[in-house]
Write a protein that holds these residues in place. Sequence first.
Motif, short mmCIF file in Angstrom:
data_model
loop_
_atom_site.label_atom_id
_atom_site.label_comp_id
_atom_site.label_asym_id
_atom_site.label_seq_id
_atom_site.Cartn_x
_atom_site.Cartn_y
_atom_site.Cartn_z
N ASP A 1 51.08 35.22 55.52
CA ASP A 1 52.26 35.07 54.60
C ASP A 1 53.09 35.98 54.87
O ASP A 1 52.95 37.19 55.04
N ILE A 2 54.52 35.41 55.12
CA ILE A 2 55.39 36.45 55.54
C ILE A 2 56.61 36.27 54.49
O ILE A 2 57.00 35.27 53.99
N VAL A 3 57.10 37.42 54.00
CA VAL A 3 58.15 37.34 53.15
C VAL A 3 59.45 36.74 53.48
O VAL A 3 59.83 37.05 54.64
N VAL A 4 60.01 35.98 52.60
CA VAL A 4 61.15 35.20 52.74
C VAL A 4 62.43 36.12 53.44
O VAL A 4 62.68 37.11 52.68
N GLY A 5 63.20 35.94 54.26
CA GLY A 5 64.19 36.62 54.91
C GLY A 5 63.78 37.78 55.58
O GLY A 5 64.58 38.49 56.23
N ALA A 6 62.41 38.19 55.82
CA ALA A 6 61.98 38.93 56.78
C ALA A 6 62.40 38.67 58.28
O ALA A 6 62.83 37.67 58.67
N ARG B 1 48.99 28.51 62.06
CA ARG B 1 50.10 28.36 60.96
C ARG B 1 50.31 29.62 60.22
O ARG B 1 49.44 30.58 60.19
N TYR B 2 51.37 29.51 59.43
CA TYR B 2 51.79 30.73 58.55
C TYR B 2 52.48 30.01 57.34
O TYR B 2 52.96 28.93 57.37
N ALA B 3 52.92 31.05 56.29
CA ALA B 3 53.72 30.57 55.18
C ALA B 3 54.60 31.48 54.99
O ALA B 3 54.47 32.84 55.18
N VAL B 4 55.84 31.15 54.47
CA VAL B 4 56.79 31.99 53.88
C VAL B 4 56.87 32.14 52.50
O VAL B 4 56.95 31.06 51.79
N THR B 5 56.88 33.47 52.03
CA THR B 5 56.87 33.45 50.70
C THR B 5 57.75 34.35 50.15
O THR B 5 58.23 35.28 50.71
N ALA B 6 58.09 34.14 48.78
CA ALA B 6 58.72 35.33 48.05
C ALA B 6 57.88 36.53 47.50
O ALA B 6 58.56 37.35 46.75
N ASP B 7 56.82 36.23 47.55
CA ASP B 7 55.85 37.24 46.73
C ASP B 7 55.23 38.27 47.89
O ASP B 7 54.64 37.88 48.68
N ALA B 8 55.90 39.54 47.62
CA ALA B 8 55.47 40.45 48.78
C ALA B 8 54.05 40.85 48.51
O ALA B 8 53.43 41.33 49.69
#
Length: 461
Positions: A51-56, A349-356
Motif C-alpha cells: 500500500d502506497i500513500v496517494v500523491g507520493a 500488484r499494489y494499492a494506493v491509499t489515503a491511509d498512511a
Amino acid sequence: MRNEAWLSAMVGLLVACGSGEVVVAQPSRTVVTVGSDSGGTWVGGAPVRTDIVVGADGETFVGVWIDAPSGASAQALRRPPMSLSLVVDTSGSMAGPKIQNARLAAQSFLENVADGDIVSVFAFANGVSPLAPPTVVGPATRNRLMQSVSLLRAGGGTNLHGGVDAAIASAGSAPATHPVRRVVLISDGHANIGPSDPGTLGILAAQGTERAVQVSAIGVGLDYDENTLGSLAVQSSGRLYHLEQPFQLASILESEVRLLASTIATEAVIEIVPAPGVTILEGVSRGAEVVRGRLRVPLGSVFAGQRRDVLFKARVDTSAPGARALATANLVFRAPGSDAPRTQSAPLRYAVTADARAAARSEQPRVRSMVSTYRAAEAQRLAAVALNEGNRAEAERQFEEADRALSAGEAVAPAPQRVFLQQQRQRNSANRRRAQEAASPAEARGAALDSYDAALEAEGY
C-alpha cells in the motif's frame, strides 16, 4: 570462506527452505507466494510496501524471488547429464602446495562425476594446454582422465582469457543431451597475458551463456584478482569461491559437483514486464539489466531447493486511490530432458491509499530483508575496497554499516531469510575483527577477499 562444511550447510538450508511457505504480512491480492514441494509456481514477488500513500512520488523497491522445488517434486526429476570443463592456472605462482592440491582436487573432481558426463581438462600459463579433450566419462575413460590431471605442472605467466575461452568452447560443444554446462576455474593470480581486464573477461563469460555455459571461479590464496574472477561469475550467472588454503580445493570441487548434479532447471531467466503507468528505474541486484523497459536477470542452472532474490526500483502511479497492477514476473527455463522452454508467471500488484498507517503496516518482510541484504552486500564490497587501499578507518565504517543493515533485515525477515542474514552478520563480524587485528598487509588482504566473497554470496553468486 566457502569450505565444504559451509556449502553442505547451505545446501541443507536451501533444501529445508524449499518446502515451506513464505511468511508475509499482507493478503494474497498483493503478494504471490508458493509452496515449492507441490511442484507449483516457483516465482513470486511484491513491492516493499503493498500500500502506497496517494500523491507520493511512487518510487519503490520491488522484490521478486525464485523458490525452486525440493523434496518429492525435485527428486522425481532425473539427474541431468553434465558437460564440465576443468581449467587450472598453472602459472609459476601455483608452484608448491597449490599445484599439488590442484592435482588432488582434480582427481577428486573426476571421481565424483557420473558415467555419461562429458569432461575436458585444460591448463593455462603462457599458453593453453588441452590435457584432455571432451571425453564421455565411463569405466574405460575415467582412468585416462585421471592420468591427464597428473600432468599439471606450474611455470610461466597467466593467460586467463585463453584458458577460459578454450574451456567455454569445450563445455559449450556438448550435445543437447547434456544441458548442464559448467566451466570450473582454479586460479591464484592476476591475468597478465592476453586480454586481462575484468570487463573483457566478463564479456567472454557472458558470451558463453549463449551456449548455456556458466563459470564457477575458485580464487586460491591472497594474490588473485577478485574483481576479474567475480566478473566471470556474475556475467555467466555462476559462482565465486574464495579459498585462502589450497587444501580446501578438493572439498569445494566435490561440493560443486553435488550442487550441479541437483540441477532441476537450465537456461533460466527472470523477466519483469511493467504494467502500464509503471517504469522500471534500475536493477538493484547484480546481474540485472533493464532492456527496452523490461528487467532481465539470467539465472542459468537452478538446483533443487535454491532460493534466488532479485531486487529492483520502480516508479508507480499514485495519483488516485485504488488497486493497481505493478508488473508481471516471468520465469522462463528448460527442465532437464525437455526441449521445450517453460514459463511461469506471477502478477505483482499494489494499492494506493489515503491511509498512511495502512501503508506503513503493509511492509513486506521478505522484500525488506532483500533491501537490507543489498545494502549490507554493498557495504561489504566497499569495506574490501578500503582494505585493499590501506584505509582501515573507512573499512571499519563500512563493516559497521553492513552490520546495521543485516541487523535491520534480521529483525523483520521471515525464518529462512533470517537464518541467512544471521550467518552473514556472523561472517561480517569475523571479517571486521580480522581487519581490526590485522598485523600485516597479508592479513588485511585476507579479510578484504573474504568480505568481497561474502558480498557476492549475498547476491547469489
